[in-house]
Design a protein around this motif. Structure first.
Motif, PDB file in Angstrom:
ATOM      1  N   GLN A  28       0.825  -1.208   0.000  1.00 58.19           N
ATOM      2  CA  GLN A  28       0.000   0.000   0.000  1.00 58.19           C
ATOM      3  C   GLN A  28       0.861   1.260   0.000  1.00 58.19           C
ATOM      4  O   GLN A  28       0.461   2.292  -0.555  1.00 58.19           O
ATOM      5  CB  GLN A  28      -0.927   0.001   1.220  1.00 58.19           C
ATOM      6  N   THR A 179      -8.227  -2.615   8.362  1.00 62.28           N
ATOM      7  CA  THR A 179      -7.871  -1.308   8.917  1.00 62.28           C
ATOM      8  C   THR A 179      -6.385  -1.019   8.723  1.00 62.28           C
ATOM      9  O   THR A 179      -5.999   0.112   8.405  1.00 62.28           O
ATOM     10  CB  THR A 179      -8.219  -1.265  10.415  1.00 62.28           C
ATOM     11  N   THR A 181      -4.577  -2.021   6.287  1.00 65.09           N
ATOM     12  CA  THR A 181      -4.382  -1.686   4.879  1.00 65.09           C
ATOM     13  C   THR A 181      -4.719  -0.221   4.611  1.00 65.09           C
ATOM     14  O   THR A 181      -3.945   0.502   3.963  1.00 65.09           O
ATOM     15  CB  THR A 181      -5.259  -2.588   3.995  1.00 65.09           C
ATOM     16  N   SER A 182      -5.861   0.241   5.127  1.00 65.64           N
ATOM     17  CA  SER A 182      -6.261   1.630   4.921  1.00 65.64           C
ATOM     18  C   SER A 182      -5.297   2.598   5.599  1.00 65.64           C
ATOM     19  O   SER A 182      -4.930   3.638   5.035  1.00 65.64           O
ATOM     20  CB  SER A 182      -7.685   1.846   5.450  1.00 65.64           C
ATOM     21  N   MET A 183      -4.879   2.264   6.813  1.00 65.98           N
ATOM     22  CA  MET A 183      -3.958   3.131   7.540  1.00 65.98           C
ATOM     23  C   MET A 183      -2.617   3.245   6.829  1.00 65.98           C
ATOM     24  O   MET A 183      -2.035   4.325   6.744  1.00 65.98           O
ATOM     25  CB  MET A 183      -3.752   2.595   8.964  1.00 65.98           C
ATOM     26  N   ALA A 186      -2.544   5.648   3.928  1.00 67.48           N
ATOM     27  CA  ALA A 186      -2.424   7.035   4.396  1.00 67.48           C
ATOM     28  C   ALA A 186      -0.995   7.341   4.835  1.00 67.48           C
ATOM     29  O   ALA A 186      -0.471   8.429   4.570  1.00 67.48           O
ATOM     30  CB  ALA A 186      -3.404   7.284   5.538  1.00 67.48           C
ATOM     31  N   GLY A 297     -19.780   1.327   6.421  1.00 68.07           N
ATOM     32  CA  GLY A 297     -19.361   0.256   7.292  1.00 68.07           C
ATOM     33  C   GLY A 297     -20.391  -0.763   7.695  1.00 68.07           C
ATOM     34  O   GLY A 297     -21.452  -0.872   7.121  1.00 68.07           O
ATOM     35  N   SER A 341     -14.532   9.380   7.331  1.00 71.03           N
ATOM     36  CA  SER A 341     -13.308   8.570   7.233  1.00 71.03           C
ATOM     37  C   SER A 341     -13.463   7.252   7.968  1.00 71.03           C
ATOM     38  O   SER A 341     -13.002   6.203   7.499  1.00 71.03           O
ATOM     39  CB  SER A 341     -12.114   9.350   7.796  1.00 71.03           C
ATOM     40  N   ALA A 342     -14.114   7.295   9.142  1.00 75.98           N
ATOM     41  CA  ALA A 342     -14.345   6.063   9.898  1.00 75.98           C
ATOM     42  C   ALA A 342     -15.233   5.103   9.112  1.00 75.98           C
ATOM     43  O   ALA A 342     -14.965   3.893   9.034  1.00 75.98           O
ATOM     44  CB  ALA A 342     -14.977   6.393  11.249  1.00 75.98           C
ATOM     45  N   ASN A 345     -13.356   3.617   6.128  1.00 76.62           N
ATOM     46  CA  ASN A 345     -12.396   2.583   6.526  1.00 76.62           C
ATOM     47  C   ASN A 345     -13.085   1.240   6.672  1.00 76.62           C
ATOM     48  O   ASN A 345     -12.543   0.188   6.312  1.00 76.62           O
ATOM     49  CB  ASN A 345     -11.734   2.988   7.851  1.00 76.62           C
ATOM     50  N   TYR A 348     -14.434  -1.267   3.071  1.00 75.85           N
ATOM     51  CA  TYR A 348     -13.799  -2.410   2.426  1.00 75.85           C
ATOM     52  C   TYR A 348     -14.057  -3.692   3.207  1.00 75.85           C
ATOM     53  O   TYR A 348     -14.334  -4.747   2.625  1.00 75.85           O
ATOM     54  CB  TYR A 348     -12.297  -2.167   2.298  1.00 75.85           C
TER      55      TYR A 348
END
Length: 451
Positions: A28, A179, A181-183, A186, A297, A341-342, A345, A348
């Motif tokens: 990522q 989570t 992966t998303s973090m 960024a 979510g 954003s929450a 996340n 996915y």
């Protein structure tokens, strides 16, 4: 045993899975650098043009009369992308995101048909190749074409990479790996900014940012195929081999591991899986329509996060902009951004839980496509201030509240097994939409209470 029971024997998130997920998560960072590359290599410095009054220069004569007053090395300074040619910088960025959009749609169904591993490795290999073409492009035309192809590969392997982080581990760890992966994406954006600070020549920056992909490709070659995908395709023997390999690396004994044979179902699904099933299958059609709108979510989390985001935007409409207190337009807008954003996340993770393994990447690809389209339309919302100053927040408010309400049409997935085949969606556990209180209990307890 079924695949979920097998992961309890193998280890849901053992040492081997942690190493494999680490490789995929680090990918990522590489993809984030490619996504943000045009921001730095397309920087436009201050310049002046020595142009006597009444004299007009052609584009070919322009380089002889332009002086850049800042020490910036970019595609703008190399190919003099200024004045009538300035649009080419934005064009290169748009081509990348156009490729991203197509890659989301094309690579998802492809990985559902031929496997996660070959699609991921092929896409990563060609992204690295096209990334070097970007760095050594002799002209803008080659540069723009390479950005389109890099975006195509980036969009495709991004989804496949995410799904692999889910399918290598037990379902109870999907939220954790998703989570991470998303973090990490960024974090990759932030690291690329620091990299651009120390490496100023744009070609050197492109080479360094792309070279990490070579290391990732070499590490990824050792990764196995997804055991969940193999199982859903009826390749139970290969799935057992992968699971036993994982168990051995985790230090667990799994010599007697035997999966339930689903060969016939796997052959049937190889013929009937594809993007078209998202329209034909009644359960998938409803889920896809809702997810394309909300892209948010878990049911409870989605309703709360998105409705809070909408409520925060609603409150900004009644507060003066110059308020100096904590309860200001800026603070409430940031709360709304936090909630969105929450929810994003979780998007996915929740989407991967709703779609069966045989069509998981195709579903995620279509949902991601709708997200890209929303990103294209979002910049036009602030222009609505011309109608009324509160109009942009009104649009965001209504979209958040409506998305949160629509999310109630989707089933809860917490502590429930993920579907592997399309037939499993017909069962009460996976197929129902609105749940009664009684059905929240385990099936065997529910049956015993209603005899």
């Amino acid at each position: 045993m079924d695949i979920e029971a097998a992961f309890h024997v193998v280890g849901e998130f053992g040492p081997y899975q942690k190493r494999a997920v680490t490789v995929l998560v680090l990918a990522q960072v590489y993809m984030a650098c490619q996504s943000m590359l045009i921001v730095l290599v397309g920087a436009t410095p201050q310049y002046r043009i020595d142009q006597p009054d009444g004299v007009q220069f052609s584009q070919q004569e322009l380089p002889q009369h332009v002086t850049f007053t800042e020490e910036v090395d970019s595609i703008v300074t190399e190919w003099f992308l200024i004045r009538q040619q300035a649009y080419k910088v934005s064009l290169a960025g748009s081509l990348f995101f156009a490729g991203l959009l197509v890659g989301n749609v094309v690579f998802g169904p492809l990985s559902d048909k031929i496997g996660r591993r070959p699609v991921y490795l092929t896409g990563l290999f060609f992204e690295v190749v096209f990334g070097y073409v970007t760095a050594f492009a002799p002209s803008f035309e080659v540069f723009a074409a390479s950005r389109l192809l890099v975006g195509l590969m980036n969009g495709g392997i991004g989804l496949v990479c995410f799904v692999l982080t889910q399918e290598y581990v037990g379902k109870s760890y999907w939220a954790t790996t998703g989570t991470l992966t998303s973090m990490t994406f960024a974090v990759g954006i932030a690291l690329f900014g620091a990299l651009g600070y120390f490496i100023r020549p744009w070609r050197s920056l492109a080479v360094v940012a792309n070279s990490s992909g070579v290391l990732l490709f070499l590490l990824s070659v050792t990764l196995p195929e997804s055991p969940r995908w193999l199982y859903s395709q009826g390749q139970t023997e290969r799935a057992e081999e992968v699971l036993c390999y994982m168990a051995a690396r985790n230090g667990n004994a799994a010599n007697s591991l035997m999966l339930r044979r689903v060969a016939a179902a796997g052959q049937h699904h190889r013929r009937q899986t594809g993007v078209l099933q998202l329209v034909i299958h009644p359960v998938l059609r409803l889920r896809t329509m809702v997810l394309m709108y909300v892209w948010a979510g878990r049911r409870k989390s989605m309703a709360s996060f998105l409705c809070l985001a909408g409520s925060a935007c609603l409150c900004t409409m009644f507060i003066p902009e110059n308020t100096g207190t904590l309860l200001s337009v800026t603070s409430l807008a940031l709360v709304g951004k936090l909630m969105v954003s929450a929810a994003f996340n979780i998007a996915y993770v929740y989407s991967s839980e709703l779609y069966p393994t045989v069509i998981r990447n195709a579903g995620l690809g279509v949902c991601s496509m709708s997200c890209r389209v929303g990103g294209i339309l979002a910049p036009f919302v602030p222009s609505m201030r011309a109608l009324h100053t509160s109009m942009p927040f009104t649009v965001f408010c209504l979209s958040g509240l409506s998305a949160g309400c629509l999310g109630l049409l989707l089933p809860e997935t917490l502590n429930r097994p993920a579907a592997e085949t399309l037939e499993e969606l017909s069962s009460p556990t996976h197929g129902r939409v609105l749940e009664s209180k009684a059905l929240l209990y385990e099936d065997d307890k529910w049956k015993s209470n209603h005899k």
